[in-house]
Design a protein around this motif. Sequence first.
Motif, PDB file in Angstrom:
ATOM      1  N   ASP A  66       0.813  -1.222   0.000  1.00  0.00           N
ATOM      2  CA  ASP A  66       0.000   0.000   0.000  1.00  0.00           C
ATOM      3  C   ASP A  66       0.842   1.266   0.000  1.00  0.00           C
ATOM      4  OD1 ASP A  66      -2.437   1.120  -0.356  1.00  0.00           O
ATOM      5  OD2 ASP A  66      -3.222   0.724   1.639  1.00  0.00           O
ATOM      6  N   TYR A  67       1.935   1.270  -0.763  1.00  0.00           N
ATOM      7  CA  TYR A  67       2.728   2.483  -0.944  1.00  0.00           C
ATOM      8  C   TYR A  67       2.204   3.220  -2.174  1.00  0.00           C
ATOM      9  CZ  TYR A  67       5.908   0.496   2.492  1.00  0.00           C
ATOM     10  OH  TYR A  67       6.450  -0.021   3.643  1.00  0.00           O
ATOM     11  N   THR A  68       1.002   3.736  -2.047  1.00  0.00           N
ATOM     12  CA  THR A  68       0.331   4.381  -3.165  1.00  0.00           C
ATOM     13  C   THR A  68       0.151   5.866  -2.890  1.00  0.00           C
ATOM     14  OG1 THR A  68      -1.875   3.988  -2.246  1.00  0.00           O
ATOM     15  CG2 THR A  68      -0.934   2.247  -3.652  1.00  0.00           C
ATOM     16  N   LEU A  69      -0.042   6.621  -3.958  1.00  0.00           N
ATOM     17  CA  LEU A  69      -0.283   8.055  -3.808  1.00  0.00           C
ATOM     18  C   LEU A  69      -1.534   8.293  -2.971  1.00  0.00           C
ATOM     19  CD1 LEU A  69       0.366  10.995  -4.496  1.00  0.00           C
ATOM     20  CD2 LEU A  69      -0.940  10.702  -6.627  1.00  0.00           C
ATOM     21  N   GLU A  70      -2.555   7.489  -3.180  1.00  0.00           N
ATOM     22  CA  GLU A  70      -3.798   7.636  -2.420  1.00  0.00           C
ATOM     23  C   GLU A  70      -3.552   7.416  -0.929  1.00  0.00           C
ATOM     24  OE1 GLU A  70      -7.679   8.252  -1.359  1.00  0.00           O
ATOM     25  OE2 GLU A  70      -6.748   8.620  -3.324  1.00  0.00           O
ATOM     26  N   ARG A  71      -2.798   6.372  -0.602  1.00  0.00           N
ATOM     27  CA  ARG A  71      -2.536   6.047   0.809  1.00  0.00           C
ATOM     28  C   ARG A  71      -1.692   7.125   1.476  1.00  0.00           C
ATOM     29  NH1 ARG A  71      -4.787   3.528   5.017  1.00  0.00           N
ATOM     30  NH2 ARG A  71      -3.382   2.124   6.142  1.00  0.00           N
ATOM     31  N   TYR A  72      -0.625   7.543   0.803  1.00  0.00           N
ATOM     32  CA  TYR A  72       0.221   8.598   1.351  1.00  0.00           C
ATOM     33  C   TYR A  72      -0.604   9.874   1.581  1.00  0.00           C
ATOM     34  CZ  TYR A  72       4.808   6.342   0.680  1.00  0.00           C
ATOM     35  OH  TYR A  72       5.912   5.518   0.760  1.00  0.00           O
ATOM     36  N   THR A  73      -1.454  10.207   0.612  1.00  0.00           N
ATOM     37  CA  THR A  73      -2.246  11.425   0.718  1.00  0.00           C
ATOM     38  C   THR A  73      -3.166  11.382   1.917  1.00  0.00           C
ATOM     39  OG1 THR A  73      -2.172  11.763  -1.685  1.00  0.00           O
ATOM     40  CG2 THR A  73      -3.911  12.901  -0.477  1.00  0.00           C
ATOM     41  N   GLU A  74      -3.844  10.268   2.115  1.00  0.00           N
ATOM     42  CA  GLU A  74      -4.785  10.165   3.220  1.00  0.00           C
ATOM     43  C   GLU A  74      -4.069  10.164   4.570  1.00  0.00           C
ATOM     44  OE1 GLU A  74      -8.147  10.542   5.117  1.00  0.00           O
ATOM     45  OE2 GLU A  74      -7.855  10.747   2.954  1.00  0.00           O
ATOM     46  N   LEU A  75      -2.895   9.530   4.628  1.00  0.00           N
ATOM     47  CA  LEU A  75      -2.123   9.539   5.869  1.00  0.00           C
ATOM     48  C   LEU A  75      -1.739  10.959   6.274  1.00  0.00           C
ATOM     49  CD1 LEU A  75       0.222   6.460   5.345  1.00  0.00           C
ATOM     50  CD2 LEU A  75      -1.380   6.759   7.235  1.00  0.00           C
ATOM     51  N   ILE A  76      -1.246  11.739   5.318  1.00  0.00           N
ATOM     52  CA  ILE A  76      -0.826  13.105   5.635  1.00  0.00           C
ATOM     53  C   ILE A  76      -2.046  13.977   5.939  1.00  0.00           C
ATOM     54  CG2 ILE A  76       0.489  15.105   4.873  1.00  0.00           C
ATOM     55  CD1 ILE A  76       2.078  12.484   5.423  1.00  0.00           C
ATOM     56  N   GLY A  96       7.309  13.670  -2.094  1.00  0.00           N
ATOM     57  CA  GLY A  96       6.691  14.629  -1.183  1.00  0.00           C
ATOM     58  C   GLY A  96       5.940  15.729  -1.921  1.00  0.00           C
ATOM     59  N   SER A  97       6.443  16.116  -3.099  1.00  0.00           N
ATOM     60  CA  SER A  97       5.751  17.121  -3.912  1.00  0.00           C
ATOM     61  C   SER A  97       4.476  16.551  -4.510  1.00  0.00           C
ATOM     62  CB  SER A  97       6.674  17.623  -5.026  1.00  0.00           C
ATOM     63  OG  SER A  97       7.713  18.420  -4.501  1.00  0.00           O
ATOM     64  N   ALA A  98       4.529  15.283  -4.922  1.00  0.00           N
ATOM     65  CA  ALA A  98       3.332  14.646  -5.469  1.00  0.00           C
ATOM     66  C   ALA A  98       2.234  14.596  -4.409  1.00  0.00           C
ATOM     67  CB  ALA A  98       3.662  13.244  -5.958  1.00  0.00           C
ATOM     68  N   ILE A  99       2.595  14.219  -3.193  1.00  0.00           N
ATOM     69  CA  ILE A  99       1.628  14.189  -2.099  1.00  0.00           C
ATOM     70  C   ILE A  99       1.100  15.595  -1.833  1.00  0.00           C
ATOM     71  CG2 ILE A  99       1.285  13.636   0.345  1.00  0.00           C
ATOM     72  CD1 ILE A  99       3.635  11.619   0.018  1.00  0.00           C
ATOM     73  N   THR A 100       1.995  16.577  -1.848  1.00  0.00           N
ATOM     74  CA  THR A 100       1.613  17.971  -1.629  1.00  0.00           C
ATOM     75  C   THR A 100       0.603  18.431  -2.668  1.00  0.00           C
ATOM     76  OG1 THR A 100       3.677  18.585  -0.523  1.00  0.00           O
ATOM     77  CG2 THR A 100       2.491  20.337  -1.660  1.00  0.00           C
ATOM     78  N   MET A 117       9.145  20.870  -5.005  1.00  0.00           N
ATOM     79  CA  MET A 117      10.456  20.753  -5.625  1.00  0.00           C
ATOM     80  C   MET A 117      10.526  19.440  -6.395  1.00  0.00           C
ATOM     81  SD  MET A 117      12.825  22.089  -2.458  1.00  0.00           S
ATOM     82  CE  MET A 117      12.226  23.432  -1.424  1.00  0.00           C
ATOM     83  N   ASN A 118      10.962  19.519  -7.641  1.00  0.00           N
ATOM     84  CA  ASN A 118      11.121  18.333  -8.479  1.00  0.00           C
ATOM     85  C   ASN A 118       9.905  17.407  -8.371  1.00  0.00           C
ATOM     86  OD1 ASN A 118      13.939  19.028  -9.101  1.00  0.00           O
ATOM     87  ND2 ASN A 118      14.364  18.430  -6.992  1.00  0.00           N
ATOM     88  N   PRO A 119       8.695  17.898  -8.658  1.00  0.00           N
ATOM     89  CA  PRO A 119       7.510  17.076  -8.442  1.00  0.00           C
ATOM     90  C   PRO A 119       7.508  15.792  -9.271  1.00  0.00           C
ATOM     91  CG  PRO A 119       6.953  19.105  -9.612  1.00  0.00           C
ATOM     92  CD  PRO A 119       8.343  19.258  -9.127  1.00  0.00           C
ATOM     93  N   LEU A 120       7.211  14.693  -8.596  1.00  0.00           N
ATOM     94  CA  LEU A 120       7.121  13.388  -9.233  1.00  0.00           C
ATOM     95  C   LEU A 120       5.732  13.238  -9.841  1.00  0.00           C
ATOM     96  CD1 LEU A 120       8.281  10.012  -7.677  1.00  0.00           C
ATOM     97  CD2 LEU A 120       6.115  10.203  -8.900  1.00  0.00           C
TER      98      LEU A 120
END
Length: 301
Positions: A66-76, A96-100, A117-120
Amino acid sequence: MEDFEYDGIRIAYVRRGESGPPVVMLHHAGASHLVWMPQMQALAGEYRVFALDLPGYGVSSKPADDYTLERYTELIHQFLVRHELTGVSLVGNCLGSAITLNLTRRYPELIRAAVVMNPLTESTVLHGRLGRAARLDLAVPEAVVRAFDRWHTPYWLARGTVRYWFTSRRAFRECPYTTALSAGYPARALLRMIRDLPSFAALDDWPDRAQLPPICTVWGNDNRVLSAPAGRTLNARLRPDRAEFLDGCGHVPMLEQSARVTAILTEFLGAAGDQASQVTAEAERTWTSTPKESDRESTVI
């Protein structure tokens, strides 16, 4: 370090500063909160600064999947909610930029400003030097990826990866955090993030930019991980309020050109704070100058 737990996942973070608007800093894949230490120290006098170890890295939890953009976003997002942080300035690099960007798009009411910075994104990955490796990871069977789930990145490989982030050998040698950043981590976090790369494609499209708070982008022109030219294409769609492209700088501008990045953050966050104060003051003036319903009724009578 302090801890925050959500849905069985422990996120470790450090805090600097006792008062002021909140700033939350999110590192790139393979790193930890340490990449932000110079900026944390500089901002702590005026802001409450939080720098997190994302799940999979540093001393945070390293779940099996579950290392997904959705999971990271909801955690933060839950981190912001639990700590009652509103009017937040988000600062990220790469992942970190993608999550931001995802948080800013999904919860604009919580965000005062965003520095990415350097968005993924899918495009910046696939057009970068590591694009071929990313395509390979996407193509291999799931069983092959699972074989690496418990493989811990050895020190020599992790150190070589950290070196790859820097353009300048001198900056790499003089950085006080390279040894700690080279401690390694389970490969699953990076491999599974890449498996989720199609989810990052949404960040290449920004038709709703007008609904978002002020955004500043920063790119290292000599980035060897992500594509700075693809970053310029992204900027044309994102239309940031401020855009910086730093010569002689790679994937870790906050370490390689620390003073320059600190100045950018200080200027941009300060301007965003002034703008937010003006908007609030204007809203208050509008509210107080508008007759209340009871007043309008009295006038009619």
